[in-house]
Scaffold this motif. Structure first.
Motif, PDB file in Angstrom:
ATOM      1  N   ARG A   1      97.341  -9.141  14.603  1.00 54.71           N
ATOM      2  CA  ARG A   1      98.383  -8.117  14.692  1.00 54.71           C
ATOM      3  C   ARG A   1      98.067  -6.932  13.783  1.00 54.71           C
ATOM      4  N   ALA A   2      97.578  -7.223  12.572  1.00 55.14           N
ATOM      5  CA  ALA A   2      97.214  -6.140  11.644  1.00 55.14           C
ATOM      6  C   ALA A   2      96.057  -5.313  12.208  1.00 55.14           C
ATOM      7  N   ALA A   3      95.072  -5.989  12.806  1.00 56.61           N
ATOM      8  CA  ALA A   3      93.937  -5.271  13.395  1.00 56.61           C
ATOM      9  C   ALA A   3      94.390  -4.426  14.579  1.00 56.61           C
ATOM     10  N   HIS A   4      95.294  -4.960  15.385  1.00 55.52           N
ATOM     11  CA  HIS A   4      95.810  -4.206  16.527  1.00 55.52           C
ATOM     12  C   HIS A   4      96.561  -2.964  16.056  1.00 55.52           C
ATOM     13  N   LEU A   5      97.380  -3.126  15.018  1.00 52.94           N
ATOM     14  CA  LEU A   5      98.118  -1.995  14.471  1.00 52.94           C
ATOM     15  C   LEU A   5      97.150  -0.928  13.946  1.00 52.94           C
ATOM     16  N   GLN A   6      96.132  -1.355  13.239  1.00 50.59           N
ATOM     17  CA  GLN A   6      95.136  -0.419  12.714  1.00 50.59           C
ATOM     18  C   GLN A   6      94.428   0.305  13.857  1.00 50.59           C
ATOM     19  N   LEU A   7      94.080  -0.426  14.901  1.00 48.65           N
ATOM     20  CA  LEU A   7      93.409   0.179  16.051  1.00 48.65           C
ATOM     21  C   LEU A   7      94.302   1.201  16.728  1.00 48.65           C
ATOM     22  N   ARG A   8      95.591   0.887  16.868  1.00 46.02           N
ATOM     23  CA  ARG A   8      96.531   1.844  17.461  1.00 46.02           C
ATOM     24  C   ARG A   8      96.640   3.097  16.604  1.00 46.02           C
TER      25      ARG A   8
END
Length: 189
Positions: free
Chosen positions: A129-136
């Motif tokens: 989830r943290a990686a997805h947020l960073q990617l967004r």
């Protein structure tokens, strides 16, 4: 190979969601082609309401073409993914497939917990989830930087406020010209 992985992931999610299988069950035997260049995913609905790979050469019952920017939309605004979709063929079948894919709940943490245990699954899920947020956030900042470059530095685009101001000035000029033409017409008469 990618097609089989996608089918397996969707079917794992379908396994726990009987409403989705029931909705697809009425389309058993139908084929669906999903295009998102360069991906081409041919699917069929199995007799149990799950997805299967369609290796048949028959024309699909429905073709769903996603816009070229679908991967970017998935990262930045997933809710807009289906906005630019083009559908060919059976609209009822396409609507049911689209509804199921939009509302399918992928419980990745639960799936990981079955394999790895609860604590590692929880930590991996949080990291994901943290990686997805960073990617967004990176995607959004990149789009903002591109827009700023196109507007301010290269002059390829203009700001909306500037366009609206120009439009108001143009409308005022048009009105002034119409009044001038009426005065000229009155003077000539």
């Amino acid at each position: 190979m990618l097609e089989r992985l996608i089918v397996a992931l969707i079917n794992r999610a379908l396994r726990h969601q009987s409403w989705a299988r029931e909705r697809l069950l009425r389309h058993a035997g139908k084929q669906c082609l999903i295009l998102c260049p360069p991906l081409r995913i041919a699917l069929c609905i199995e007799p149990d309401g799950a997805f299967g790979s369609s290796a048949g050469s028959a024309a699909p019952d429905v073709g769903i073409t996603l816009p070229a920017d679908a991967p970017l939309r998935l990262l930045t605004r997933p809710e807009s993914l289906f906005a630019g979709v083009r559908i060919e063929g059976s609209v009822d079948f396409a609507e049911d497939v689209g509804f199921v894919l939009r509302h399918l709940d992928f419980d990745l943490e639960g799936e990981l917990a079955e394999v790895l245990g609860d604590i590692p699954a929880r930590r991996l899920s949080q990291a994901g989830r943290a990686a997805h947020l960073q990617l967004r956030q990176v995607g959004q900042r990149s789009l903002d930087n591109l827009r700023e470059f196109a507007v301010n530095e290269s002059g390829q685009l203009i700001e909306m406020a500037e366009l609206e101001s120009f439009s108001r000035s143009l409308n005022g000029l048009r009105d002034d010209l119409a009044r001038l033409e009426k005065r000229i017409a009155l003077l000539q008469a």
